[in-house]
Motif scaffolding. Structure first.
Motif, PDB file in Angstrom:
ATOM      1  N   ALA A   1      15.620 -42.032 -40.336  1.00  0.00           N
ATOM      2  CA  ALA A   1      15.977 -42.576 -41.638  1.00  0.00           C
ATOM      3  C   ALA A   1      16.362 -41.458 -42.603  1.00  0.00           C
ATOM      4  O   ALA A   1      17.237 -41.623 -43.450  1.00  0.00           O
ATOM      5  N   SER A   2      15.712 -40.299 -42.452  1.00  0.00           N
ATOM      6  CA  SER A   2      16.035 -39.160 -43.321  1.00  0.00           C
ATOM      7  C   SER A   2      17.468 -38.693 -43.120  1.00  0.00           C
ATOM      8  O   SER A   2      18.165 -38.342 -44.076  1.00  0.00           O
ATOM      9  N   MET A   3      17.917 -38.702 -41.868  1.00  0.00           N
ATOM     10  CA  MET A   3      19.290 -38.296 -41.571  1.00  0.00           C
ATOM     11  C   MET A   3      20.284 -39.290 -42.149  1.00  0.00           C
ATOM     12  O   MET A   3      21.334 -38.905 -42.670  1.00  0.00           O
ATOM     13  N   ILE A   4      19.949 -40.580 -42.091  1.00  0.00           N
ATOM     14  CA  ILE A   4      20.800 -41.603 -42.707  1.00  0.00           C
ATOM     15  C   ILE A   4      20.899 -41.359 -44.215  1.00  0.00           C
ATOM     16  O   ILE A   4      21.973 -41.447 -44.815  1.00  0.00           O
ATOM     17  N   GLY A   5      19.752 -41.026 -44.815  1.00  0.00           N
ATOM     18  CA  GLY A   5      19.752 -40.725 -46.251  1.00  0.00           C
ATOM     19  C   GLY A   5      20.610 -39.516 -46.571  1.00  0.00           C
ATOM     20  O   GLY A   5      21.308 -39.491 -47.582  1.00  0.00           O
TER      21      GLY A   5
ATOM     22  N   PHE B   1      38.574 -41.141 -40.377  1.00  0.00           N
ATOM     23  CA  PHE B   1      39.012 -41.135 -38.975  1.00  0.00           C
ATOM     24  C   PHE B   1      38.021 -40.357 -38.102  1.00  0.00           C
ATOM     25  O   PHE B   1      37.618 -40.814 -37.028  1.00  0.00           O
ATOM     26  N   ILE B   2      37.616 -39.168 -38.568  1.00  0.00           N
ATOM     27  CA  ILE B   2      36.650 -38.354 -37.810  1.00  0.00           C
ATOM     28  C   ILE B   2      35.326 -39.104 -37.669  1.00  0.00           C
ATOM     29  O   ILE B   2      34.683 -39.063 -36.610  1.00  0.00           O
ATOM     30  N   TYR B   3      34.917 -39.803 -38.738  1.00  0.00           N
ATOM     31  CA  TYR B   3      33.690 -40.598 -38.718  1.00  0.00           C
ATOM     32  C   TYR B   3      33.734 -41.622 -37.581  1.00  0.00           C
ATOM     33  O   TYR B   3      32.737 -41.865 -36.897  1.00  0.00           O
ATOM     34  N   SER B   4      34.913 -42.222 -37.383  1.00  0.00           N
ATOM     35  CA  SER B   4      35.053 -43.293 -36.395  1.00  0.00           C
ATOM     36  C   SER B   4      34.965 -42.788 -34.952  1.00  0.00           C
ATOM     37  O   SER B   4      34.655 -43.564 -34.048  1.00  0.00           O
ATOM     38  N   ILE B   5      35.239 -41.510 -34.729  1.00  0.00           N
ATOM     39  CA  ILE B   5      35.237 -40.976 -33.355  1.00  0.00           C
ATOM     40  C   ILE B   5      34.123 -39.944 -33.146  1.00  0.00           C
ATOM     41  O   ILE B   5      34.084 -39.285 -32.104  1.00  0.00           O
ATOM     42  N   ALA B   6      33.222 -39.822 -34.131  1.00  0.00           N
ATOM     43  CA  ALA B   6      32.181 -38.788 -34.081  1.00  0.00           C
ATOM     44  C   ALA B   6      31.291 -38.960 -32.851  1.00  0.00           C
ATOM     45  O   ALA B   6      30.781 -40.058 -32.590  1.00  0.00           O
ATOM     46  N   PRO B   7      31.057 -37.873 -32.099  1.00  0.00           N
ATOM     47  CA  PRO B   7      30.203 -37.963 -30.911  1.00  0.00           C
ATOM     48  C   PRO B   7      28.722 -37.735 -31.211  1.00  0.00           C
ATOM     49  O   PRO B   7      27.864 -38.015 -30.383  1.00  0.00           O
ATOM     50  N   ASN B   8      28.411 -37.189 -32.386  1.00  0.00           N
ATOM     51  CA  ASN B   8      27.018 -36.927 -32.737  1.00  0.00           C
ATOM     52  C   ASN B   8      26.839 -36.954 -34.253  1.00  0.00           C
ATOM     53  O   ASN B   8      27.805 -37.048 -35.012  1.00  0.00           O
ATOM     54  N   GLU B   9      25.578 -36.849 -34.686  1.00  0.00           N
ATOM     55  CA  GLU B   9      25.266 -36.975 -36.118  1.00  0.00           C
ATOM     56  C   GLU B   9      25.818 -35.814 -36.942  1.00  0.00           C
ATOM     57  O   GLU B   9      26.077 -35.974 -38.147  1.00  0.00           O
ATOM     58  N   TYR B  10      26.018 -34.648 -36.344  1.00  0.00           N
ATOM     59  CA  TYR B  10      26.515 -33.501 -37.099  1.00  0.00           C
ATOM     60  C   TYR B  10      27.992 -33.692 -37.484  1.00  0.00           C
ATOM     61  O   TYR B  10      28.403 -33.322 -38.583  1.00  0.00           O
ATOM     62  N   ILE B  11      28.759 -34.291 -36.581  1.00  0.00           N
ATOM     63  CA  ILE B  11      30.153 -34.603 -36.899  1.00  0.00           C
ATOM     64  C   ILE B  11      30.214 -35.709 -37.942  1.00  0.00           C
ATOM     65  O   ILE B  11      31.068 -35.690 -38.834  1.00  0.00           O
TER      66      ILE B  11
ATOM     67  N   ARG C   1      31.434 -37.309 -43.548  1.00  0.00           N
ATOM     68  CA  ARG C   1      31.071 -37.858 -44.870  1.00  0.00           C
ATOM     69  C   ARG C   1      31.257 -36.807 -45.960  1.00  0.00           C
ATOM     70  O   ARG C   1      31.572 -37.146 -47.106  1.00  0.00           O
ATOM     71  N   LEU C   2      31.067 -35.532 -45.628  1.00  0.00           N
ATOM     72  CA  LEU C   2      31.335 -34.466 -46.595  1.00  0.00           C
ATOM     73  C   LEU C   2      32.815 -34.455 -46.962  1.00  0.00           C
ATOM     74  O   LEU C   2      33.171 -34.350 -48.147  1.00  0.00           O
ATOM     75  N   LEU C   3      33.689 -34.593 -45.965  1.00  0.00           N
ATOM     76  CA  LEU C   3      35.134 -34.634 -46.226  1.00  0.00           C
ATOM     77  C   LEU C   3      35.503 -35.845 -47.072  1.00  0.00           C
ATOM     78  O   LEU C   3      36.324 -35.746 -47.988  1.00  0.00           O
ATOM     79  N   VAL C   4      34.894 -36.980 -46.770  1.00  0.00           N
ATOM     80  CA  VAL C   4      35.161 -38.190 -47.552  1.00  0.00           C
ATOM     81  C   VAL C   4      34.726 -37.998 -49.006  1.00  0.00           C
ATOM     82  O   VAL C   4      35.438 -38.369 -49.947  1.00  0.00           O
ATOM     83  N   GLY C   5      33.543 -37.396 -49.200  1.00  0.00           N
ATOM     84  CA  GLY C   5      33.065 -37.146 -50.570  1.00  0.00           C
ATOM     85  C   GLY C   5      33.968 -36.195 -51.325  1.00  0.00           C
ATOM     86  O   GLY C   5      34.251 -36.393 -52.512  1.00  0.00           O
ATOM     87  N   MET C   6      34.457 -35.151 -50.647  1.00  0.00           N
ATOM     88  CA  MET C   6      35.367 -34.190 -51.279  1.00  0.00           C
ATOM     89  C   MET C   6      36.692 -34.867 -51.644  1.00  0.00           C
ATOM     90  O   MET C   6      37.250 -34.638 -52.721  1.00  0.00           O
ATOM     91  N   GLY C   7      37.202 -35.708 -50.735  1.00  0.00           N
ATOM     92  CA  GLY C   7      38.444 -36.422 -51.034  1.00  0.00           C
ATOM     93  C   GLY C   7      38.266 -37.401 -52.172  1.00  0.00           C
ATOM     94  O   GLY C   7      39.106 -37.493 -53.079  1.00  0.00           O
ATOM     95  N   ASP C   8      37.149 -38.128 -52.155  1.00  0.00           N
ATOM     96  CA  ASP C   8      36.870 -39.115 -53.199  1.00  0.00           C
ATOM     97  C   ASP C   8      36.760 -38.452 -54.568  1.00  0.00           C
ATOM     98  O   ASP C   8      37.139 -39.037 -55.594  1.00  0.00           O
ATOM     99  N   ALA C   9      36.260 -37.214 -54.592  1.00  0.00           N
ATOM    100  CA  ALA C   9      36.095 -36.500 -55.864  1.00  0.00           C
ATOM    101  C   ALA C   9      37.421 -36.299 -56.592  1.00  0.00           C
ATOM    102  O   ALA C   9      37.451 -36.149 -57.817  1.00  0.00           O
ATOM    103  N   ALA C  10      38.520 -36.299 -55.840  1.00  0.00           N
ATOM    104  CA  ALA C  10      39.832 -36.041 -56.451  1.00  0.00           C
ATOM    105  C   ALA C  10      40.531 -37.314 -56.915  1.00  0.00           C
ATOM    106  O   ALA C  10      41.627 -37.232 -57.474  1.00  0.00           O
ATOM    107  N   ILE C  11      39.915 -38.477 -56.730  1.00  0.00           N
ATOM    108  CA  ILE C  11      40.635 -39.731 -56.961  1.00  0.00           C
ATOM    109  C   ILE C  11      40.575 -40.202 -58.410  1.00  0.00           C
ATOM    110  O   ILE C  11      41.599 -40.295 -59.095  1.00  0.00           O
TER     111      ILE C  11
END
Length: 428
Positions: A50-54, A96-106, A111-121
């Motif tokens: 649950a911590s990783m989900i958070g 896209f990367i989220y959809s094909i991620a093989p593990n929790e680190y990817i 999600r970091l990339l999504v947050g960075m992109g969202d910051a510019a919107i």
């Protein structure tokens, strides 16, 4: 830039810009909360805690909040178009990367990339509307933009959930990522290539602007010491963070634990809040326009939000069911009306500072959204041995305090006379 802006603000093409930018915002906002629909599946598929989900959730919003002021500064200096395009593409790539991620680190990187992109919107959306539309059009269009964002959140409930149920979680995220990449390419043509006939004038204006550029430290020092900037920060802190923070974390558990609802029944509380936000965004702008004032209605909305959260305290965390739905609607309505924060920014600051002040104000909302779930959770942990309503009763003190900060921000707003600002801003 005055001549260029006037031409853009009188062209019919500005409505093409408006529609395309809002469509991008609509899809992007849906991806802020859509991953929450698959938390249980991620825990099962990747054996995650649950911590990783958070952490997956928090890293996205921390990236968003942390980049607001830098994005604002850069957008003011170099223009909003490429930043909006890049943010949309980064959102698409991250999804896209989220959809094909093989593990929790990817997943975490995605999600970091999504947050960075969202910051510019949002900051650049505000800047683009400022450039393409007149001041007297701006407040109403901000309301429509806020409503579009609420529809984006709505997309991430039943429709996206049904899509996931029918096809699994990977195909919907993969498709959305590809769509966002195509939208980014489309925005390049709409915002850059097609309006190239203005490029020569804009280039001359930018060359002149370079000479007038202010040292970044001096600019930030002035913004951080500006009463109006802090007013917008506090307004967004109180109106946005309490809604996003609670809805995104504790609303469903609250309905299940305190009222004995099913998960789907508790989710309807979120739907009620979203309906309030959808109505509140254009209604807040309309009321402001009718009163020819931003400050007066905005203070009233903050009072409404504060009283709504206070009602939870007065009923010991368990108001009557009919009142519960009304309270969620009113809190959502106030969140929708928070678009007025950026109407204050547009009215109060010269165009060359709108981006950085918008980023500063937006940071307030998302700092609140990050703080509230964490503090609320600690209160619930403290009262874990008591009945559920007791923990939530004391937890509701937090949004009451946060909304008081928003109310103080409303009082701090120094209203500008609309006609004077139109004349002044038109010369920038």
């Amino acid at each position: 830039m005055g001549v260029v802006n006037v031409n853009k603000q009188n062209s019919k093409y500005r409505w093409v810009v408006f529609a395309s930018v809002l469509f991008a915002y609509f899809i992007i906002v849906s991806q802020r909360t859509a991953p929450g629909l698959i938390s249980d599946q991620l825990m099962k598929d990747f054996n995650m805690t649950a911590s990783m989900i958070g952490l997956l959730t928090s890293i996205q919003f921390l990236a968003y909040a942390g980049l607001q002021i830098p994005i604002g500064i850069l957008s003011d200096r170099f223009g909003p178009n490429y930043f909006l395009i890049f943010g949309t593409l980064l959102n698409g790539v991250g999804t896209f990367i989220y959809s094909i991620a093989p593990n929790e680190y990817i997943l975490l990187v995605a999600r970091l990339l999504v947050g960075m992109g969202d910051a510019a919107i949002w900051v650049n959306l505000v800047l683009i509307l400022s450039i393409w539309f007149k001041v007297n059009e701006f407040v109403g269009l901000l309301g429509l933009a806020g409503m579009t964002g609420s529809f984006g959140f709505l997309l991430a409930t039943v429709p996206f959930s049904k899509w996931i149920s029918d096809f699994g979680w990977r195909p919907p995220f993969l498709t959305t990522g590809v769509i966002l990449c195509f939208i980014g390419i489309l925005l390049y043509f709409i915002l850059v290539k097609i309006p190239q006939r203005h490029a020569e004038n804009e280039l001359k204006a930018k060359v002149k602007a370079v000479k007038r550029r202010e040292n970044t430290v001096v600019l930030l020092r002035r913004i951080f010491s500006n009463r109006q900037a802090w007013a917008t920060f506090c307004c967004h802190f109180g109106a946005v963070g309490t809604y996003v923070g609670f809805i995104g974390s504790w609303a469903v558990p609250y309905g299940m634990h305190v009222f004995g609802m099913s998960r789907s029944g508790a989710s309807q509380l979120i739907m009620v809040g979203l309906i309030g936000a959808i109505i509140g965004a254009p209604a807040g702008s309309w009321i402001s326009g009718r009163l020819h004032s931003i400050k007066r209605p905005y203070i009233a909305f903050h009072v409404m939000i504060c009283l709504s959260w206070t009602a939870f305290l007065l009923f010991s965390g368990k108001p009557p069911y009919f009142l519960l739905n009304i309270l969620f609607f009113l809190i959502g309505f106030g969140n929708g009306a928070s678009a007025l924060t950026f109407a204050v920014v547009r009215q109060s600051f010269p165009m060359k500072e709108v981006g950085v002040v918008s980023g500063f104000a937006n940071t307030g909302g998302f700092i609140s959204a990050v703080l509230l779930p964490s503090i609320f959770g600690k209160v619930l942990d403290h009262y874990h041995a008591a009945p559920s309503s007791v923990g939530y009763h004391y937890g509701f003190i937090i949004p009451v305090i946060f909304t008081l900060v928003g109310f103080m921000g409303g009082l701090l707003i120094k209203e500008q006379r609309q006609e004077m600002r139109q004349t002044e801003l038109g010369t920038n």
